[in-house]
Motif scaffolding. Structure first.
Motif, PDB file in Angstrom:
ATOM      1  N   LEU A   1       6.579   1.658  19.962  1.00 51.34           N
ATOM      2  CA  LEU A   1       5.956   1.037  18.801  1.00 51.34           C
ATOM      3  C   LEU A   1       6.821  -0.121  18.320  1.00 51.34           C
ATOM      4  O   LEU A   1       8.050  -0.067  18.405  1.00 51.34           O
ATOM      5  CB  LEU A   1       5.790   2.054  17.656  1.00 51.34           C
ATOM      6  N   GLU A   2       6.165  -1.152  17.794  1.00 49.21           N
ATOM      7  CA  GLU A   2       6.898  -2.270  17.197  1.00 49.21           C
ATOM      8  C   GLU A   2       6.520  -2.386  15.726  1.00 49.21           C
ATOM      9  O   GLU A   2       5.335  -2.448  15.383  1.00 49.21           O
ATOM     10  CB  GLU A   2       6.571  -3.573  17.924  1.00 49.21           C
TER      11      GLU A   2
ATOM     12  N   LYS B   1       2.505  -0.460  21.722  1.00 50.00           N
ATOM     13  CA  LYS B   1       2.791  -1.335  22.864  1.00 50.00           C
ATOM     14  C   LYS B   1       2.221  -0.810  24.177  1.00 50.00           C
ATOM     15  O   LYS B   1       1.991  -1.579  25.102  1.00 50.00           O
ATOM     16  CB  LYS B   1       4.309  -1.527  23.020  1.00 50.00           C
TER      17      LYS B   1
ATOM     18  N   SER C   1       5.506  -3.794  12.466  1.00 51.01           N
ATOM     19  CA  SER C   1       4.824  -5.045  12.118  1.00 51.01           C
ATOM     20  C   SER C   1       4.787  -5.299  10.619  1.00 51.01           C
ATOM     21  O   SER C   1       4.757  -6.450  10.174  1.00 51.01           O
ATOM     22  CB  SER C   1       3.393  -5.046  12.676  1.00 51.01           C
TER      23      SER C   1
ATOM     24  N   ASP D   1      -2.021  -2.061  21.702  1.00 54.71           N
ATOM     25  CA  ASP D   1      -2.366  -3.177  20.807  1.00 54.71           C
ATOM     26  C   ASP D   1      -3.043  -2.725  19.518  1.00 54.71           C
ATOM     27  O   ASP D   1      -3.308  -3.564  18.636  1.00 54.71           O
ATOM     28  CB  ASP D   1      -3.263  -4.212  21.517  1.00 54.71           C
ATOM     29  N   ALA D   2      -3.324  -1.419  19.369  1.00 49.72           N
ATOM     30  CA  ALA D   2      -3.872  -0.914  18.109  1.00 49.72           C
ATOM     31  C   ALA D   2      -2.722  -0.686  17.125  1.00 49.72           C
ATOM     32  O   ALA D   2      -1.546  -0.792  17.478  1.00 49.72           O
ATOM     33  CB  ALA D   2      -4.650   0.373  18.356  1.00 49.72           C
ATOM     34  N   SER D   3      -3.063  -0.382  15.879  1.00 59.00           N
ATOM     35  CA  SER D   3      -2.047  -0.148  14.850  1.00 59.00           C
ATOM     36  C   SER D   3      -2.027   1.323  14.462  1.00 59.00           C
ATOM     37  O   SER D   3      -3.054   2.014  14.499  1.00 59.00           O
ATOM     38  CB  SER D   3      -2.328  -1.006  13.608  1.00 59.00           C
TER      39      SER D   3
ATOM     40  N   CYS E   1       2.924   0.007  12.451  1.00 56.32           N
ATOM     41  CA  CYS E   1       3.447  -0.348  13.775  1.00 56.32           C
ATOM     42  C   CYS E   1       2.318  -0.764  14.712  1.00 56.32           C
ATOM     43  O   CYS E   1       1.174  -0.297  14.579  1.00 56.32           O
ATOM     44  CB  CYS E   1       4.186   0.835  14.393  1.00 56.32           C
ATOM     45  N   THR E   2       2.667  -1.628  15.656  1.00 57.25           N
ATOM     46  CA  THR E   2       1.753  -2.008  16.734  1.00 57.25           C
ATOM     47  C   THR E   2       2.092  -1.184  17.970  1.00 57.25           C
ATOM     48  O   THR E   2       3.261  -1.094  18.362  1.00 57.25           O
ATOM     49  CB  THR E   2       1.884  -3.502  17.064  1.00 57.25           C
TER      50      THR E   2
ATOM     51  N   GLU F   1      -4.608   6.983  13.827  1.00 61.06           N
ATOM     52  CA  GLU F   1      -4.295   5.909  12.885  1.00 61.06           C
ATOM     53  C   GLU F   1      -3.133   6.259  11.961  1.00 61.06           C
ATOM     54  O   GLU F   1      -2.531   5.372  11.350  1.00 61.06           O
ATOM     55  CB  GLU F   1      -5.521   5.578  12.012  1.00 61.06           C
TER      56      GLU F   1
END
Length: 655
Positions: A253-254, A268, A256, A201-203, A265-266, A217
């Motif tokens: 990764l998604e 998952k 965003s 849930d982090a970016s 990316c977020t 990061e």
């Protein structure tokens, strides 16, 4: 007079205990005595266009308890499976005949009875580059050594290859060399090689600026066009190179947000990126990078030329033009003009252009790792079976990857993996390619040995004299979904037998039909040699060849016995010096199913006659005896050239 099938039915009655089904006539003989009810059933079948009947169902007492839970109760009025003209089955009843005792499966296979027909390609790396380990890998069954240039420099791979040469001399096991290119592979640039922790849930930002330091990061990548190729909502997979799927070092990764050249990316799932090389894979993404990169060309023109590589694995092949460009590049390098190109299918783009790629390439590598991400899971098996079948019909080697991933960290494969290896062989694969299992796996020798034993067992079962017959029927729901499937055989309908699971006779006919008429001279000789060997139950086929093409054509028809390819060297010159050809051709046979090469004395050409020809044949027969392929009183089919004529002859060995 009863037909042979009727006699077979009678023999079954004597060998097995009758089941609950009453006597039915043999499908080849209508003279058997029928009761009134049975006559009505036979008449109904004939009127419905289903005049073929099966003989009685008899279940061995030793296996009846295994069959009973799988089958519905059978009554005297049970219908046999019906077939339409296209071979589709409509009945819902199952028949199973198993004329062997299940406990015999536990009996150990006889050593040196039959060689594994399927070849093994092993990737040499940190865990498998010493002379001792490579020697053990060769003895375990590795026939092709793969050098992966996605990591490591030229000096590192050269040192490994020198160890391979020492191991080959020590074990006297022939081994081919495959160079695997990097291609347009997306990679994470982690110069410090420090572990990177990614929390769910982090970016995280993917940036093309490779000068920046990798962190939780920010992840630098080697591709500048990612932001233009993806859109918000797209999924990106990131994992350790040659990831196995069971590791905690891979992350989804998604996308965003897009910020200039950067992609936000977020995360998952939580993962720790540990290691020096991580790859990215975006499903169905077109990468605007050349298939043969400048780094690949440098590796081929230096390391490849120096070591006269036998195979080039062209990673991320997407179009037939990729193969043509690679072949043109190799043709300019002199000694590599004979190097075979294996197209590696790793994306939907390559799958879409598969037919054109197959025409241009010398062989196909089905990279199920990356392709498994591009395709829905339920479609992966369909691609494998379709691609392998096309390769078989074209007479080009099909190599399957990613079969025993769990053996990277474990001494024993999972049940699913062991079955997967066998199914890949039964599909028609020529070779099994091991990647992470031998490159960085803890048990490289044991992995090759395990896969080799599975290949050996399949070869043994495919070539036993005794038949293990099954009646196969797939039950479908009204919606067409598979409800239940059992192995089966109904005298020619969907035959599945352990002697030849894909039914060699049917396969032979399909291949001949695919080739069409008129056949070429060489194709006709090859198919005739295989047919003769099957008819006389030969133990081996010996083929004298200079280019290796005749032996590969014989292997194309999938004979049930091994093919000894006797490569007769030819003298050639480049106007500066004389040299013998033959080494390339012999080593390139090491990736073809069922081919076992040996080099003949160059003083005896393949088209020679008389005593010299007999001398070469004697050497080949002695080699076959020493290898355990043939013994006294066995029949051998020989394919050779005598003058301008090609000859297929059959001999029977004396004591």
């Amino acid at each position: 007079m009863q037909s042979s099938a009727c006699i077979l039915s009678q023999k079954r009655k004597e060998r097995f205990v009758p089941g609950p089904v009453r006597s039915k006539p043999c499908f080849r003989c209508e003279k058997a005595k029928l009761s009134g009810r049975e006559k009505e059933e036979a008449r109904e079948r004939r009127q419905g266009g289903h005049c073929r009947l099966a003989s009685d169902l008899y279940v061995s007492p030793d296996t009846a308890f295994l069959v009973a839970p799988l089958l519905p109760p059978l009554r005297s009025s049970s219908r046999f499976p019906d077939f339409d003209q296209g071979g589709s089955m409509h009945s819902t009843n199952l028949l199973l005949e198993e004329p062997i005792r299940m406990v015999s499966i536990l009996e150990p296979s006889k050593p040196s009875f039959f060689p594994a027909m399927t070849k093994i390609v092993g990737t040499l790396g940190p865990k498998s580059r010493s002379v001792e380990v490579i020697s053990a890998c060769l003895k375990a069954g590795m026939s092709v050594a793969r050098f992966d240039f996605s990591w490591g420099d030229i000096g590192y791979h050269q040192e490994t290859l020198e160890n391979l040469k020492v191991a080959v001399k020590g074990t006297k096991k022939l081994c081919a060399v495959m160079l695997d290119t990097v291609g347009p592979e997306l990679q994470v640039v982690n110069k410090s090689e420090k572990a990177i922790l990614l929390e769910a849930d982090a970016s995280v930002i993917l940036t093309p600026d490779q000068e920046k330091e990798a962190s939780s990061e920010l992840l630098p990548i080697n591709f500048t066009g990612l932001s233009k190729a993806v859109t918000p909502g797209d999924t990106i997979f990131m994992g350790q190179y040659l990831f196995t799927g069971s590791e905690t070092t891979s992350v989804w990764l998604e996308v965003s947000e897009l910020k200039g050249d950067d992609v936000v990316c977020t995360i998952k799932n939580s993962a720790t990126l540990a290691g020096s090389l991580f790859t990215l894979h975006v499903s169905q993404l077109h990468i605007s990078l050349p298939t043969l990169t400048e780094a690949d060309k440098k590796a081929i023109s230096t390391w490849g030329v120096r070591n006269k590589i036998d195979f080039l694995s062209l990673s991320y092949t997407r179009h037939a033009e990729d193969v043509r460009e690679a072949r043109e590049f190799l043709s300019k390098l002199g000694d590599l003009s004979q190097t075979q190109i294996f197209a590696k299918i790793e994306s939907v783009e390559g799958l879409t252009h598969f037919d054109e790629i197959l025409q241009e390439a010398d062989g196909i590598i089905l990279s199920r790792g990356n392709l498994g991400i591009d395709l829905p899971p339920e479609k992966v098996f369909l691609f494998q079976k379709a691609a392998v079948y096309k390769c078989n019909m074209a007479g080009k080697p099909a190599v399957v990857t990613r079969v025993v991933d769990s053996m990277t960290d474990n001494l024993r494969p999972t049940r699913a993996e062991a079955t997967d290896v066998a199914n890949a062989i039964l599909d028609g694969s020529d070779a099994i390619l091991l990647g992470a299992e031998t490159l960085r796996g803890l048990y490289p020798v044991e992995t090759i040995s395990t896969v080799g034993r599975i290949c050996y067992e399949v070869s043994l079962q495919l070539n036993k004299n005794g038949w293990l017959k099954f009646i196969v029927k797939t039950l479908l729901s009204p919606e067409g979904n598979i409800k239940r499937s059992l192995p089966l055989d109904l005298y020619g309908y969907n035959i599945l037998q352990a002697e030849k699971v894909f039914n060699q006779d049917l396969y032979f006919k399909k291949t001949v039909k695919y080739v069409g008429e008129p056949m070429t001279h060489l194709e006709s000789i090859a198919s005739s040699a295989v047919r003769a060997a099957i008819k006389v139950k030969a133990s081996i086929i010996i083929c004298f060849t200079s280019s290796g093409r005749a032996a590969r054509l014989i292997a194309k028809y999938r004979p049930t016995m091994p093919v000894l390819s006797v490569v007769v060297p030819r003298l050639k010159t480049n106007q500066l010096r004389w040299s013998f050809s033959g080494a390339f051709e012999a080593r390139q046979s090491l990736i073809v199913r069922g081919l076992f090469p040996m080099l003949a004395d160059p003083r005896h050409p393949a088209e020679s006659t008389g005593a010299s020809n007999e001398s070469v044949l004697k050497v080949a027969l002695d080699h076959g005896k020493a290898s355990g392929l043939i013994k006294s009183h066995d029949r051998v089919v020989i394919c050779q050239k005598v003058g301008d004529a090609s000859v297929v002859k059959i001999i029977e060995l004396e004591d």
